[in-house]
Design an enzyme around this catalytic site. Structure first.
Site, short mmCIF file in Angstrom:
data_model
loop_
_atom_site.label_atom_id
_atom_site.label_comp_id
_atom_site.label_asym_id
_atom_site.label_seq_id
_atom_site.Cartn_x
_atom_site.Cartn_y
_atom_site.Cartn_z
N ASN A 37 0.86 -1.19 0.00
CA ASN A 37 0.00 0.00 0.00
C ASN A 37 0.90 1.24 0.00
OD1 ASN A 37 -1.90 1.97 0.39
ND2 ASN A 37 -2.45 1.37 2.48
N TRP A 38 1.07 1.81 -1.19
CA TRP A 38 1.99 2.96 -1.32
C TRP A 38 1.38 4.24 -0.76
CZ3 TRP A 38 4.52 2.73 -6.91
CH2 TRP A 38 5.36 1.61 -6.97
N LYS A 39 0.10 4.23 -0.45
CA LYS A 39 -0.59 5.45 0.02
C LYS A 39 -0.32 6.60 -0.98
CE LYS A 39 -0.50 3.49 4.57
NZ LYS A 39 -0.44 3.63 6.00
N HIS B 125 -9.95 1.13 4.39
CA HIS B 125 -8.69 1.36 5.11
C HIS B 125 -8.94 2.38 6.22
CE1 HIS B 125 -4.62 2.68 6.05
NE2 HIS B 125 -4.22 1.52 5.55
N GLU C 157 -6.22 -4.94 10.36
CA GLU C 157 -5.28 -3.84 10.54
C GLU C 157 -5.65 -3.04 11.79
OE1 GLU C 157 -2.87 -2.77 6.95
OE2 GLU C 157 -4.56 -1.41 7.01
N GLY D 271 1.17 2.83 10.61
CA GLY D 271 1.78 4.13 10.26
C GLY D 271 2.85 4.60 11.22
N GLY E 100 2.60 -0.96 4.45
CA GLY E 100 2.68 0.45 4.05
C GLY E 100 4.12 0.90 3.90
P1 PGA Z 1 2.35 0.53 7.82
O1 PGA Z 1 0.94 0.77 7.12
O2 PGA Z 1 2.89 -0.77 7.31
O3 PGA Z 1 3.18 1.70 7.40
O4 PGA Z 1 2.10 0.50 9.31
C1 PGA Z 1 0.04 -0.29 6.93
C2 PGA Z 1 -1.23 0.20 6.32
O5 PGA Z 1 -1.64 1.34 6.56
O6 PGA Z 1 -1.90 -0.50 5.57
#
Ligand code: PGA
Length: 256
Positions: free
Chosen positions: A11-13, A98, A168, A174, A237
């Site tokens: 998930n590159w956001k 999400h 999640e 994050g 992420g």
């Molecule tokens: P993260 O994000 O791996 O940076 O904690 C995961 C996500 O938001 O799907």
């Protein structure tokens, strides 16, 4: 013994900042992903990068996902992209619900509609569920059950089996995360989710739905999570934005 296929969702956001950088990151990850026999890597870039990236390589080990899309097919929805449009730009997976989208006001009924729209376009929904806080009494299981109940409401059982669930926990996601969930916590939750699916939809659904864990996963923790039998993959992420770390994650996942 035949190894089971693992799913890795990147998930590159809202990263990276340019298409050029996205292409570089993708090309580097794709090299490793194509060689990983037991891993399906799903790259979820910003939707605007999808058409260019999807053209760069064809491999049965690589798929594309969008991070969100709207359920209506067309119309006066300034700024939105439809499920049908992401399908036409090469995505066959869609992340739905999400926590970062929920935090911007996503409603449960929209999540339900997005799942239906995705299935209608032959896109596999990746439904994210997770509690904001984990309490010792386990009341957060109720939150997960409610999220599942409303997202999957009214779907025929055979369609539920093609939904991928991503557990999640919001507190583990994050850069502000306190910590990742422990593999034990992830396993316990995956089992509770399967129990819920069993009660609601029966044995076939409970045993065939794929469950992913997501939240602060990196190259150090990937093996611990993927060795859990009730977890089929990971949603990643930050660690998916580093070509060296993410390639290492793919290789590690392939070895399990
Ligand atoms: P993260 O994000 O791996 O940076 O904690 C995961 C996500 O938001 O799907």
């Amino acid at each position: 013994m035949q190894k089971k296929q693992k799913i890795l969702v990147a998930n590159w956001k809202m990263n990276p900042t340019s298409l050029k950088e996205g292409e570089k990151l993708f090309d580097s990850i794709a090299k490793t992903a194509k060689q990983a026999k037991n891993v399906l890597t799903i790259i979820s870039p910003p939707s605007i990068f999808l058409p260019s990236l999807a053209k760069r390589t064809k491999s049965s080990k690589l798929r594309f996902g969008a991070q969100d899309a709207y359920f209506e097919n067309e119309g006066a929805y300034t700024g939105l992209t439809s499920v049908k449009q992401v399908r036409s730009s090469g995505a066959t997976y869609l992340i739905i619900g999400h926590s970062e989208v929920r935090a911007r006001g996503e409603q449960e009924d929209f999540i339900q509609k997005k799942i239906r729209a995705a299935l209608a376009e032959e896109i596999t929904p990746i439904l994210c569920i997770g509690e904001k806080e984990r309490d010792d009494q386990g009341t957060f299981f109720e939150i997960l059950a409610n999220q599942l109940e409303s997202a999957l409401h009214g779907l025929p059982f055979y369609k539920i089996t093609s939904v991928v669930l991503a557990y999640e926990p919001v507190w583990a996601i994050g850069k502000d995360a306190k910590r990742s969930a422990t593999p034990q916590e992830a396993e316990e939750t995956a089992l509770v989710i399967r129990k819920y699916l069993f009660t609601q939809y029966g044995k076939d659904v409970a045993s065939s739905v794929r469950i992913l864990y997501g939240g602060s996963v990196d190259d150090m923790s990937v093996k611990d999570f993927l060795e859990i039998p009730s977890i089929q993959g990971l949603l990643i992420g930050r660690a998916s934005l580093d070509k060296t770390i993410f390639s290492k994650i793919i290789t590690l996942a392939d070895s399990i």
